[in-house]
Design a protein around this motif. Structure first.
Motif, PDB file in Angstrom:
ATOM      1  N   GLY A   1     -13.383  -5.841  24.056  1.00  0.00           N
ATOM      2  CA  GLY A   1     -13.178  -4.876  25.125  1.00  0.00           C
ATOM      3  C   GLY A   1     -11.907  -4.065  24.936  1.00  0.00           C
ATOM      4  O   GLY A   1     -11.426  -3.429  25.854  1.00  0.00           O
ATOM      5  N   ALA A   2     -11.334  -4.120  23.736  1.00  0.00           N
ATOM      6  CA  ALA A   2     -10.120  -3.406  23.345  1.00  0.00           C
ATOM      7  C   ALA A   2      -8.857  -3.988  23.994  1.00  0.00           C
ATOM      8  O   ALA A   2      -7.812  -3.349  24.017  1.00  0.00           O
ATOM      9  CB  ALA A   2     -10.222  -1.910  23.619  1.00  0.00           C
ATOM     10  N   GLY A   3      -8.951  -5.228  24.481  1.00  0.00           N
ATOM     11  CA  GLY A   3      -7.769  -5.901  25.020  1.00  0.00           C
ATOM     12  C   GLY A   3      -6.982  -6.546  23.890  1.00  0.00           C
ATOM     13  O   GLY A   3      -7.559  -7.113  22.960  1.00  0.00           O
ATOM     14  N   VAL A   4      -5.665  -6.441  23.952  1.00  0.00           N
ATOM     15  CA  VAL A   4      -4.826  -7.041  22.921  1.00  0.00           C
ATOM     16  C   VAL A   4      -4.269  -8.370  23.425  1.00  0.00           C
ATOM     17  O   VAL A   4      -4.086  -8.566  24.623  1.00  0.00           O
ATOM     18  CB  VAL A   4      -3.685  -6.091  22.484  1.00  0.00           C
ATOM     19  N   ASP A   5      -4.033  -9.266  22.490  1.00  0.00           N
ATOM     20  CA  ASP A   5      -3.489 -10.577  22.835  1.00  0.00           C
ATOM     21  C   ASP A   5      -2.616 -11.056  21.679  1.00  0.00           C
ATOM     22  O   ASP A   5      -2.768 -10.616  20.541  1.00  0.00           O
ATOM     23  CB  ASP A   5      -4.628 -11.564  23.087  1.00  0.00           C
ATOM     24  N   PHE A   6      -1.718 -11.963  21.992  1.00  0.00           N
ATOM     25  CA  PHE A   6      -0.766 -12.470  21.002  1.00  0.00           C
ATOM     26  C   PHE A   6      -0.383 -13.883  21.412  1.00  0.00           C
ATOM     27  O   PHE A   6      -0.042 -14.120  22.565  1.00  0.00           O
ATOM     28  CB  PHE A   6       0.470 -11.564  20.997  1.00  0.00           C
ATOM     29  N   TRP A   7      -0.472 -14.832  20.487  1.00  0.00           N
ATOM     30  CA  TRP A   7      -0.026 -16.191  20.754  1.00  0.00           C
ATOM     31  C   TRP A   7       0.238 -16.898  19.446  1.00  0.00           C
ATOM     32  O   TRP A   7      -0.111 -16.419  18.383  1.00  0.00           O
ATOM     33  CB  TRP A   7      -1.011 -16.965  21.622  1.00  0.00           C
ATOM     34  N   LYS A   8       0.854 -18.065  19.554  1.00  0.00           N
ATOM     35  CA  LYS A   8       1.174 -18.877  18.386  1.00  0.00           C
ATOM     36  C   LYS A   8       0.521 -20.243  18.538  1.00  0.00           C
ATOM     37  O   LYS A   8       0.268 -20.697  19.656  1.00  0.00           O
ATOM     38  CB  LYS A   8       2.681 -19.013  18.208  1.00  0.00           C
ATOM     39  N   GLU A   9       0.271 -20.886  17.407  1.00  0.00           N
ATOM     40  CA  GLU A   9      -0.318 -22.216  17.367  1.00  0.00           C
ATOM     41  C   GLU A   9       0.318 -23.013  16.233  1.00  0.00           C
ATOM     42  O   GLU A   9       0.823 -22.432  15.275  1.00  0.00           O
ATOM     43  CB  GLU A   9      -1.831 -22.149  17.077  1.00  0.00           C
ATOM     44  N   THR A  10       0.263 -24.329  16.358  1.00  0.00           N
ATOM     45  CA  THR A  10       0.619 -25.227  15.267  1.00  0.00           C
ATOM     46  C   THR A  10      -0.679 -25.875  14.816  1.00  0.00           C
ATOM     47  O   THR A  10      -1.401 -26.436  15.636  1.00  0.00           O
ATOM     48  CB  THR A  10       1.604 -26.321  15.735  1.00  0.00           C
TER      49      THR A  10
END
Length: 161
Positions: free
Chosen positions: A48-57
């Motif tokens: 839907g053209a939404g941006v997201d950002f996160w981190k993972e281990t």
């Protein structure tokens, strides 16, 4: 489970064997090794053209074919030592979700979430599981929230994907 929570759990139960249940009743073999720890950054755009950002281990588990007969599991103490050494070399993000990457001859490679843990006699059992993929842009795409059928979500012409 966050990375810091896993480390605290290992710290608290250092004297226990560390087992991983990758699906109900199925555990990673005692011949496993921690072969890689990944600090991963996800920078994404959904359908839907939404941006997201996160981190993972992501901690990779591998069963050594040369140790197939091994019956003694790695201790939580040893696993904690490995992760602490990694953290000194390449600091881990403590507030990120931790996942385990694993596969064997009868189980496809997957990144598994920590669903729970259990203490059994002398063992700490980390219960892993999968989460199904999902459309993050249901409202934008016009997909009803309760609708989970792949046939109806993000279909051609729906304005999604």
């Amino acid at each position: 489970m966050q990375t810091k929570e896993l480390l605290a759990l290992l710290q608290e139960h250092q004297n226990k064997s560390l087992l991983f249940e990758y699906k109900p009743g199925q555990t990673v073999g005692a011949n496993y090794h921690i072969t890689e720890v990944k600090n991963v950054t996800i920078d994404s755009v959904d359908c839907g053209a939404g941006v997201d950002f996160w981190k993972e281990t992501i901690i990779q588990l591998w069963e050594s074919p040369s140790e197939i007969e091994k019956t003694t599991y790695m201790s939580a103490y040893k696993a904690l030592g490995i992760l602490q050494k990694v953290n000194k070399i390449k600091p881990m993000e403590m507030d990120t979700e931790v996942k385990f990457e694993y596969s064997n001859a009868s189980f496809h490679t997957a990144q598994l979430f920590v669903n729970d843990f259990q203490l059994n006699n002398d063992a700490l059992v980390i219960k892993l599981g999968v989460k199904k993929t999902d459309c993050k842009a249901k409202e934008t795409c016009g997909v009803p929230e309760l609708e989970t059928s792949a046939a109806n979500s993000c279909a051609p012409g729906s304005g999604c994907c």
